[in-house]
Design a protein around this motif. Structure first.
Motif, PDB file in Angstrom:
ATOM      1  N   SER A  30     -58.787  -9.077 -23.817  1.00 27.90           N
ATOM      2  CA  SER A  30     -57.756 -10.059 -24.129  1.00 27.90           C
ATOM      3  C   SER A  30     -56.604  -9.877 -23.147  1.00 27.90           C
ATOM      4  O   SER A  30     -56.169  -8.746 -22.888  1.00 27.90           O
ATOM      5  N   ILE A  31     -56.137 -10.988 -22.589  1.00 27.95           N
ATOM      6  CA  ILE A  31     -55.038 -10.966 -21.621  1.00 27.95           C
ATOM      7  C   ILE A  31     -53.943 -11.919 -22.095  1.00 27.95           C
ATOM      8  O   ILE A  31     -54.212 -13.070 -22.441  1.00 27.95           O
ATOM      9  N   PHE A  32     -52.712 -11.421 -22.097  1.00 30.72           N
ATOM     10  CA  PHE A  32     -51.542 -12.231 -22.435  1.00 30.72           C
ATOM     11  C   PHE A  32     -50.616 -12.204 -21.229  1.00 30.72           C
ATOM     12  O   PHE A  32     -50.063 -11.168 -20.895  1.00 30.72           O
ATOM     13  N   LYS A  33     -50.481 -13.335 -20.556  1.00 31.96           N
ATOM     14  CA  LYS A  33     -49.749 -13.406 -19.291  1.00 31.96           C
ATOM     15  C   LYS A  33     -48.375 -14.024 -19.513  1.00 31.96           C
ATOM     16  O   LYS A  33     -48.253 -15.102 -20.101  1.00 31.96           O
ATOM     17  N   ASP A 123     -47.288   1.417 -18.765  1.00 29.75           N
ATOM     18  CA  ASP A 123     -48.045   1.908 -19.912  1.00 29.75           C
ATOM     19  C   ASP A 123     -47.088   2.049 -21.089  1.00 29.75           C
ATOM     20  O   ASP A 123     -46.278   2.979 -21.155  1.00 29.75           O
ATOM     21  N   VAL A 124     -47.180   1.122 -22.027  1.00 33.41           N
ATOM     22  CA  VAL A 124     -46.270   1.084 -23.173  1.00 33.41           C
ATOM     23  C   VAL A 124     -46.452   2.312 -24.055  1.00 33.41           C
ATOM     24  O   VAL A 124     -45.502   2.789 -24.687  1.00 33.41           O
ATOM     25  N   GLN A 125     -47.672   2.865 -24.075  1.00 31.40           N
ATOM     26  CA  GLN A 125     -47.898   4.075 -24.858  1.00 31.40           C
ATOM     27  C   GLN A 125     -47.056   5.236 -24.340  1.00 31.40           C
ATOM     28  O   GLN A 125     -46.529   6.036 -25.117  1.00 31.40           O
ATOM     29  N   THR A 126     -46.901   5.319 -23.023  1.00 32.98           N
ATOM     30  CA  THR A 126     -46.137   6.417 -22.451  1.00 32.98           C
ATOM     31  C   THR A 126     -44.663   6.309 -22.811  1.00 32.98           C
ATOM     32  O   THR A 126     -44.012   7.313 -23.122  1.00 32.98           O
ATOM     33  N   VAL A 127     -44.120   5.078 -22.780  1.00 34.38           N
ATOM     34  CA  VAL A 127     -42.744   4.893 -23.249  1.00 34.38           C
ATOM     35  C   VAL A 127     -42.626   5.404 -24.680  1.00 34.38           C
ATOM     36  O   VAL A 127     -41.712   6.163 -25.025  1.00 34.38           O
ATOM     37  N   TYR A 162     -47.232  -6.171 -26.362  1.00 30.56           N
ATOM     38  CA  TYR A 162     -46.178  -7.024 -25.790  1.00 30.56           C
ATOM     39  C   TYR A 162     -44.912  -6.961 -26.644  1.00 30.56           C
ATOM     40  O   TYR A 162     -43.803  -6.776 -26.128  1.00 30.56           O
ATOM     41  N   GLU A 163     -45.069  -7.084 -27.959  1.00 32.46           N
ATOM     42  CA  GLU A 163     -43.915  -7.062 -28.851  1.00 32.46           C
ATOM     43  C   GLU A 163     -43.221  -5.699 -28.831  1.00 32.46           C
ATOM     44  O   GLU A 163     -41.992  -5.613 -28.875  1.00 32.46           O
TER      45      GLU A 163
END
Length: 256
Positions: A30-33, A123-127, A162-163
């Motif tokens: 899934s891609i959200f651009k 990488d949102v996980q790293t944040v 994204y959120e």
């Protein structure tokens, strides 16, 4: 807080047959651009991996062999996927260590010359881990005040990621709303390939990060032990690692 973008960014998530970067295959992407002008587009594909999906993996994401039996293979989808991401930075949850490396392998198997030149990854996980140490579901609850429904659905995980990033920018004023800065913040170590087999030393030169030549400059080994290059090309290393190694060898030949 909306993202400040100089170019599009694609948030994406993969569901796969397993967690082996070199051997496992995509079963859903899934891609959200998001575009700099605020426009958005999204696309989700089920994918026939052409190999069996183990029952223990189906138990996680709910995708069975029967569900994807009549779906296109990644070879058939690769051009569409590439066209959607080719002008964009990339973002995901644990994407630097898993989703981007596995996507690169699938692209290269399909004959698409994918790389990260001219783009950054966030990488949102790293944040999240640097700030709070949690999982994706907990991150969504913590930052967005929402329960993550349909966890391990690629589309749900992509939208949650994204959120979360937008909420992280609201929560941490010390984070700069800039993809290059976020990419630098989320990079765990500086590596030349996705698998971490080839890293950079303090002089920004490629070194081997594994095996008997760990810490030794790659171009030195290519010169003194040419058989090592052949061994790596014929052994079971990720395709992207082989691509990077070949580029280093060609660069060295071109500078002679």
């Amino acid at each position: 807080m909306e993202l400040k973008l100089n170019k599009p960014i694609c948030f994406f998530d993969l569901e796969t047959t397993g967690i082996d970067i070199g051997k496992d295959r995509i079963v859903e992407i899934s891609i959200f651009k998001v575009f700099p002008n605020g426009n958005k587009e999204s696309k989700t594909w089920l994918v026939n991996p052409t190999i069996p999906i183990p029952p223990q993996t189906t138990a996680v994401h709910g995708i069975t062999d029967e569900k994807v039996a009549n779906e296109p293979t990644f070879n058939e989808l690769a051009t569409q996927v590439y066209n959607m991401i080719k002008d964009s930075d990339l973002a995901g949850f644990n994407s630097d260590r898993f989703d981007i490396p596995l996507l690169a392998e699938e692209m290269l198997r399909a004959g698409v010359d994918f790389d990260m030149k001219g783009r950054v990854s966030v990488d949102v996980q790293t944040v999240f881990h640097k700030m709070e140490e949690r999982t994706l579901g907990a991150a969504h609850k913590f930052y967005c005040g929402k329960t993550l429904e349909n966890a391990h659905s690629a589309e749900a995980d992509t939208m949650a990621t994204y959120e979360i990033l937008k909420a992280q920018l609201d929560r941490y004023p010390e984070l700069e709303n800039d993809m290059k800065s976020l990419s630098e913040f989320t990079t765990r170590k500086k590596i030349a390939d996705f698998a971490g087999m080839i890293a950079f030393d303090k002089d920004n030169e490629e070194i081997f990060a594994f095996g008997k030549h760990k810490g030794v400059k790659v171009d030195k080994i290519l010169e003194t032990e040419p058989g090592y290059f052949s061994w790596m090309q014929n052994a079971d290393f990720p395709l992207y690692t082989k691509k990077v190694l070949t580029a280093i060898k060609l660069r060295k030949l071109n500078t002679k």
